[in-house]
Design a protein around this motif. Structure first.
Motif, PDB file in Angstrom:
ATOM      1  N   UNK A 277     -30.710   8.564  15.415  1.00  0.00           N
ATOM      2  CA  UNK A 277     -31.824   7.648  15.648  1.00  0.00           C
ATOM      3  C   UNK A 277     -31.383   6.479  16.515  1.00  0.00           C
ATOM      4  N   UNK A 278     -30.205   5.975  16.260  1.00  0.00           N
ATOM      5  CA  UNK A 278     -29.681   4.846  17.024  1.00  0.00           C
ATOM      6  C   UNK A 278     -29.393   5.268  18.461  1.00  0.00           C
ATOM      7  N   UNK A 279     -28.837   6.473  18.627  1.00  0.00           N
ATOM      8  CA  UNK A 279     -28.579   6.985  19.977  1.00  0.00           C
ATOM      9  C   UNK A 279     -29.882   7.083  20.777  1.00  0.00           C
ATOM     10  N   UNK A 280     -30.932   7.532  20.128  1.00  0.00           N
ATOM     11  CA  UNK A 280     -32.224   7.646  20.807  1.00  0.00           C
ATOM     12  C   UNK A 280     -32.750   6.269  21.186  1.00  0.00           C
ATOM     13  N   UNK A 281     -32.550   5.309  20.280  1.00  0.00           N
ATOM     14  CA  UNK A 281     -32.987   3.942  20.576  1.00  0.00           C
ATOM     15  C   UNK A 281     -32.237   3.391  21.784  1.00  0.00           C
ATOM     16  N   UNK A 282     -30.928   3.616  21.855  1.00  0.00           N
ATOM     17  CA  UNK A 282     -30.146   3.168  23.011  1.00  0.00           C
ATOM     18  C   UNK A 282     -30.668   3.790  24.306  1.00  0.00           C
ATOM     19  N   UNK A 283     -30.987   5.072  24.231  1.00  0.00           N
ATOM     20  CA  UNK A 283     -31.530   5.776  25.400  1.00  0.00           C
ATOM     21  C   UNK A 283     -32.863   5.174  25.812  1.00  0.00           C
ATOM     22  N   UNK A 284     -33.721   4.906  24.824  1.00  0.00           N
ATOM     23  CA  UNK A 284     -35.039   4.322  25.108  1.00  0.00           C
ATOM     24  C   UNK A 284     -34.905   2.928  25.730  1.00  0.00           C
ATOM     25  N   UNK A 285     -33.817   2.230  25.402  1.00  0.00           N
ATOM     26  CA  UNK A 285     -33.571   0.896  25.941  1.00  0.00           C
ATOM     27  C   UNK A 285     -32.944   0.952  27.328  1.00  0.00           C
ATOM     28  N   UNK A 286     -32.678   2.166  27.812  1.00  0.00           N
ATOM     29  CA  UNK A 286     -32.129   2.311  29.155  1.00  0.00           C
ATOM     30  C   UNK A 286     -30.625   2.182  29.250  1.00  0.00           C
ATOM     31  N   UNK A 287     -29.925   2.323  28.120  1.00  0.00           N
ATOM     32  CA  UNK A 287     -28.462   2.237  28.109  1.00  0.00           C
ATOM     33  C   UNK A 287     -27.865   3.530  28.649  1.00  0.00           C
ATOM     34  N   UNK A 288     -27.030   3.433  29.661  1.00  0.00           N
ATOM     35  CA  UNK A 288     -26.394   4.605  30.262  1.00  0.00           C
ATOM     36  C   UNK A 288     -25.537   5.327  29.218  1.00  0.00           C
ATOM     37  N   UNK A 289     -25.639   6.642  29.180  1.00  0.00           N
ATOM     38  CA  UNK A 289     -24.916   7.460  28.207  1.00  0.00           C
ATOM     39  C   UNK A 289     -23.401   7.282  28.298  1.00  0.00           C
ATOM     40  N   UNK A 290     -22.910   6.887  29.463  1.00  0.00           N
ATOM     41  CA  UNK A 290     -21.456   6.742  29.625  1.00  0.00           C
ATOM     42  C   UNK A 290     -20.872   5.725  28.653  1.00  0.00           C
ATOM     43  N   UNK A 291     -21.663   4.691  28.309  1.00  0.00           N
ATOM     44  CA  UNK A 291     -21.177   3.675  27.375  1.00  0.00           C
ATOM     45  C   UNK A 291     -21.039   4.253  25.971  1.00  0.00           C
ATOM     46  N   UNK A 292     -22.003   5.053  25.569  1.00  0.00           N
ATOM     47  CA  UNK A 292     -21.948   5.698  24.250  1.00  0.00           C
ATOM     48  C   UNK A 292     -20.762   6.654  24.194  1.00  0.00           C
ATOM     49  N   UNK A 293     -20.573   7.436  25.257  1.00  0.00           N
ATOM     50  CA  UNK A 293     -19.469   8.399  25.299  1.00  0.00           C
ATOM     51  C   UNK A 293     -18.119   7.697  25.201  1.00  0.00           C
ATOM     52  N   UNK A 294     -17.976   6.574  25.900  1.00  0.00           N
ATOM     53  CA  UNK A 294     -16.723   5.817  25.847  1.00  0.00           C
ATOM     54  C   UNK A 294     -16.439   5.329  24.427  1.00  0.00           C
ATOM     55  N   UNK A 295     -17.481   4.772  23.789  1.00  0.00           N
ATOM     56  CA  UNK A 295     -17.308   4.227  22.436  1.00  0.00           C
ATOM     57  C   UNK A 295     -16.952   5.315  21.440  1.00  0.00           C
ATOM     58  N   UNK A 296     -17.667   6.433  21.492  1.00  0.00           N
ATOM     59  CA  UNK A 296     -17.403   7.506  20.542  1.00  0.00           C
ATOM     60  C   UNK A 296     -16.026   8.131  20.754  1.00  0.00           C
ATOM     61  N   UNK A 297     -15.601   8.187  21.997  1.00  0.00           N
ATOM     62  CA  UNK A 297     -14.259   8.694  22.283  1.00  0.00           C
ATOM     63  C   UNK A 297     -13.199   7.772  21.673  1.00  0.00           C
ATOM     64  N   UNK A 298     -13.433   6.478  21.750  1.00  0.00           N
ATOM     65  CA  UNK A 298     -12.470   5.515  21.192  1.00  0.00           C
ATOM     66  C   UNK A 298     -12.311   5.647  19.689  1.00  0.00           C
ATOM     67  N   UNK A 299     -13.399   6.032  19.008  1.00  0.00           N
ATOM     68  CA  UNK A 299     -13.321   6.157  17.544  1.00  0.00           C
ATOM     69  C   UNK A 299     -13.142   7.600  17.083  1.00  0.00           C
ATOM     70  N   UNK A 300     -13.087   8.532  18.036  1.00  0.00           N
ATOM     71  CA  UNK A 300     -12.816   9.923  17.676  1.00  0.00           C
ATOM     72  C   UNK A 300     -13.995  10.683  17.154  1.00  0.00           C
ATOM     73  N   UNK A 301     -15.232  10.240  17.514  1.00  0.00           N
ATOM     74  CA  UNK A 301     -16.439  10.948  17.101  1.00  0.00           C
ATOM     75  C   UNK A 301     -16.998  11.765  18.258  1.00  0.00           C
ATOM     76  N   UNK A 302     -17.694  12.811  17.934  1.00  0.00           N
ATOM     77  CA  UNK A 302     -18.433  13.591  18.912  1.00  0.00           C
ATOM     78  C   UNK A 302     -19.921  13.477  18.611  1.00  0.00           C
ATOM     79  N   UNK A 303     -20.699  13.206  19.663  1.00  0.00           N
ATOM     80  CA  UNK A 303     -22.156  13.076  19.432  1.00  0.00           C
ATOM     81  C   UNK A 303     -22.789  14.446  19.246  1.00  0.00           C
TER      82      UNK A 303
END
Length: 344
Positions: A318-344
């Motif tokens: 739900x939060x990922x969708x909200x970020x997308x709706x706000x126009x946040x580039x996916x690259x930022x989410x990918x960078x953050x999740x990589x840093x914490x070892x999560x896969x979307x």
């Protein structure tokens, strides 16, 4: 007579030395550069971790520069609200500690650092900001976009917990039908994912909103639950490690460029030391604060690892969708999740 002359001579020397020291001190005071540091919250180090950071930073800067740099503290948003203080720090040589409310209008990608259930403990959160590629990119792009410097991520209370006055929350399904106070739109999205509704309520109105039933619950770290006396109007506490509670020290570019190399090094060293002191203080008081809330009658629930994973699996999409709706580039989410070892 000779002895008397010697005594008076010594006295004269001491007076001269004292006068010289006083003039030297006065000269330092006159020549000292005063830097304004603004932030929100009460000037109470026991209740406001941001003020604790500011106080320690003021002391350390003065010590490390032998008084050549002095910070003047402006707590309680004395210099304006979040957006006004951000405008000031970007245009006037000064420092400001901003919340998401101050940073996000200029740099909405900051919300990626608040992806829910991303950190299992303090160490994971600190490593994310101290060493992660996401935060390095944020610092670089924030400067390119605004001309301001993100000098520190200031820990203000630990990891957020859910509270409510209806029932224990042990899984996402327990949210069904409940109404929660939301700090911003991102929190509304999170509550909606769990089957609850989110109602934006300013912090100053949270206590009465909960007391009058405008909302059934809210989320904050234990420090803020105590600060707002929310234990008086909330019965259940769930330690779900929702988000890391932090604010951001912003430095003016002109200010930093005006400092000598030694002054700038001293300031940055003081920032790191003050931040380390804040981290130790906040973490050391978490269990004490939880125990205090239990003493005040709150029922505390500590989710299992499996239950925390369930919160993450339901809440993050739900939060990922909200970020997308706000126009946040996916690259930022990918960078953050990589840093914490999560896969979307």
């Amino acid at each position: 007579m000779t002895i008397i002359k010697k005594v008076f001579g010594a006295t004269s020397v001491f007076k001269s030395l004292a006068l010289g020291a006083a003039l030297s001190t006065l000269s330092l005071a006159v020549n000292a550069q005063t830097i304004n540091l603004s932030y929100n919250g009460a000037p109470d180090a026991n209740k406001n971790a941001v003020h604790l950071f500011a106080e320690n930073l003021k002391t350390l800067v003065s010590e490390k520069t032998q008084g050549e740099l002095e910070l003047k503290l402006y707590p309680n948003s004395m210099l304006g609200n979040e957006e006004q203080r951000m405008e000031q720090v970007l245009n006037i040589p000064s420092l400001n500690i901003a919340s998401f409310g101050g940073i996000s209008p200029l740099f909405p990608e900051i919300f990626v650092s608040a992806i829910p259930f991303m950190f299992s403990d303090f160490d994971k959160a600190r490593e994310f900001f101290d060493k992660g590629d996401y935060w390095k990119a944020v610092e670089k792009d924030f400067y390119a976009r605004t001309g301001g410097h993100l000098l520190a991520v200031v820990e203000e209370g630990g990891l957020l917990a859910f509270t409510n006055n209806k029932k224990p929350i042990k899984s996402p399904k327990d949210f069904d039908g409940l109404r929660f106070r939301a700090m911003d739109k991102s929190q509304v999205a999170l509550y909606n994912a769990f089957g609850a509704s989110g109602t934006p309520i300013p912090w100053t109105d949270v206590y009465m909103g909960l007391k009058m039933g405008v909302a059934d619950g809210q989320m904050n770290p234990p420090m803020y639950i105590i600060l707002g006396s929310l234990y008086e109007v909330q019965k259940y506490l769930t330690l779900a490690n929702i988000q890391y509670s932090d604010q951001f020290l912003v430095g003016n570019d002109e200010l930093l460029n005006s400092l000598s190399a030694s002054e700038k090094a001293a300031l940055l060293e003081a920032v790191k030391e003050a931040n380390d002191m804040n981290r130790k203080s906040v973490e050391s008081k978490v269990n004490e604060r939880i125990a205090y809330l239990e003493e005040k009658g709150m029922q505390v629930y500590r989710p299992t690892a499996a239950e925390l994973e369930e919160f993450r699996q339901v809440g993050q999409p739900s939060y990922f969708q909200w970020l997308k709706d706000e126009g946040i580039d996916q690259k930022w989410v990918d960078l953050a999740l990589k840093d914490v070892g999560f896969n979307q």
